[in-house]
Write an enzyme that holds these catalytic residues in place. Sequence first.
Site, PDB file in Angstrom:
ATOM      1  NE  ARG A 111      -3.954   0.524   1.705  1.00  0.00           N
ATOM      2  CZ  ARG A 111      -5.202   0.530   2.167  1.00  0.00           C
ATOM      3  NH1 ARG A 111      -5.489   1.183   3.275  1.00  0.00           N
ATOM      4  NH2 ARG A 111      -6.166  -0.100   1.527  1.00  0.00           N
ATOM      5  CG  HIS A 138      -8.254   0.161  -3.257  1.00  0.00           C
ATOM      6  ND1 HIS A 138      -7.473  -0.938  -2.937  1.00  0.00           N
ATOM      7  CD2 HIS A 138      -8.972   0.452  -2.123  1.00  0.00           C
ATOM      8  CE1 HIS A 138      -7.694  -1.276  -1.678  1.00  0.00           C
ATOM      9  NE2 HIS A 138      -8.588  -0.457  -1.166  1.00  0.00           N
ATOM     10  CD  GLN A 141     -12.826  -1.887  -1.481  1.00  0.00           C
ATOM     11  OE1 GLN A 141     -12.084  -1.878  -0.510  1.00  0.00           O
ATOM     12  NE2 GLN A 141     -14.043  -2.393  -1.430  1.00  0.00           N
ATOM     13  CG  ASP A 229     -13.585   6.209  -1.310  1.00  0.00           C
ATOM     14  OD1 ASP A 229     -13.675   5.967  -0.085  1.00  0.00           O
ATOM     15  OD2 ASP A 229     -12.498   6.192  -1.920  1.00  0.00           O
ATOM     16  CB  CYS A 268     -13.977   0.955  -0.625  1.00  0.00           C
ATOM     17  SG  CYS A 268     -13.335   2.613  -0.291  1.00  0.00           S
ATOM     18  NE  ARG A 296     -10.415  -5.418  -0.322  1.00  0.00           N
ATOM     19  CZ  ARG A 296      -9.662  -4.455   0.219  1.00  0.00           C
ATOM     20  NH1 ARG A 296     -10.227  -3.490   0.908  1.00  0.00           N
ATOM     21  NH2 ARG A 296      -8.337  -4.452   0.046  1.00  0.00           N
TER      22      ARG A 296
HETATM   23  N1   CP Z   1     -11.301  -0.350   1.830  1.00  0.00           N
HETATM   24  C1   CP Z   1     -10.044  -0.436   2.314  1.00  0.00           C
HETATM   25  O1   CP Z   1      -9.074  -0.658   1.585  1.00  0.00           O
HETATM   26  O2   CP Z   1      -9.977  -0.281   3.660  1.00  0.00           O
HETATM   27  P1   CP Z   1      -8.657  -0.132   4.547  1.00  0.00           P
HETATM   28  O3   CP Z   1      -8.083   1.219   4.253  1.00  0.00           O
HETATM   29  O4   CP Z   1      -9.146  -0.281   5.945  1.00  0.00           O
HETATM   30  O5   CP Z   1      -7.685  -1.223   4.139  1.00  0.00           O
HETATM   31  N1  NVA Z   2      -9.904   6.696  -1.460  1.00  0.00           N
HETATM   32  C1  NVA Z   2      -9.555   6.227  -0.141  1.00  0.00           C
HETATM   33  C2  NVA Z   2      -9.763   4.757  -0.055  1.00  0.00           C
HETATM   34  C3  NVA Z   2      -9.465   4.143   1.291  1.00  0.00           C
HETATM   35  C4  NVA Z   2      -9.659   2.673   1.305  1.00  0.00           C
HETATM   36  C5  NVA Z   2      -8.121   6.583   0.173  1.00  0.00           C
HETATM   37  O1  NVA Z   2      -7.256   6.451  -0.714  1.00  0.00           O
HETATM   38  O2  NVA Z   2      -7.846   7.022   1.298  1.00  0.00           O
END
Ligand code: CP
Ligand code: NVA
Length: 311
Positions: A111, A138, A141, A229, A268, A296
């Site tokens: 990440r 993502h 997701q 989101d 998400c 997930r």
């Molecule tokens: N939706 C998602 O990726 O959640 P987290 O940021 O908790 O991993």
């Molecule tokens: N768009 C959000 C998604 C989190 C899962 C972010 O990048 O923070």
Amino acid sequence: MTQPVRHFLDLWRIEASDLRAILDDARARKAARQGWPQGRVDADAPARERVLAMIFEKNSTRTRFSFDAAMRQLGGNVLISTAADMQLGRGETIEDTARVLSRMVDAIMIRAHNHDDVERLAYASTIPVINGLSDRGHPCQIMADIMTIEEQFGSISGKTIAWVGDGNNVCASFIHAAPKLGFKLQIATPAIYHPDLMDLARAAAEQGRVETTRDPREAVEGADCVITDTWVSMGDTDHDERVDALEPYQVDSTLMNLANRDSIFLHCLPAHRGEEVTDEVLDGPRSRIWDEAENRIHIQKSIIAWCFGQI
Ligand code: CP
Ligand code: NVA
């Protein structure tokens, strides 16, 4: 000849037949373990003797725990670290990190703040790299979201999905998936938070049915699924400007009532209740957010199995 390493970085790069195979495998795996305790290993244990390293530059609840649970259910193991705790946090290059981890584990999930770092990690790795969220996508997701939509309606092909709010990383992966899986995507964002233009151009070149508008009511018309989101993603620094610009894009019951009568709602998570979505919608009868979160685990198991060449 050796097979190329199977990275899972962006949905636009993966063959539609592979995405379909991953979705079908996830559905079958989920069905096969109904009623089982979470820690029981799937009968075929496709990740037996394999180790997944996870690197987090940003916070995570769902991605972290679902990948960990996924590897346990596949019969494998995980090693988890924040980037700050690694030498990465003191300036060791991402390429050298890739070379070292390639000698120690069997796959890496990252990440990252910058998508380019995900690409560089994959380029220098001799093992699969999975994008667990970057500023530009993502993909895991969106595969879970599509699995959730298909649990409700059957094949997503021909369905209409509405995205309302920020044209962010999660929106980007929906744009990547639309031409691959044959669904229509109707996106409503304010002008300044529009989706990535390269993503839109690629989708158009691939005959994807992706439409953009400024009007959330137009986007949800005819929609089978409405998705939003957070207005402020991890790394965004313009909180107040975003909240001001995105306020007209809140998903509430009035907006949901303009979508199809049997439409569902996805997010998400984490949600900012009362900002991008009301409690009434999040906790209402059309919401499928907890199935989405659970999925997930199921989809990531199949993504991992695909990376290991077992799908
Ligand atoms: N939706 C998602 O990726 O959640 P987290 O940021 O908790 O991993
Ligand atoms: N768009 C959000 C998604 C989190 C899962 C972010 O990048 O923070």
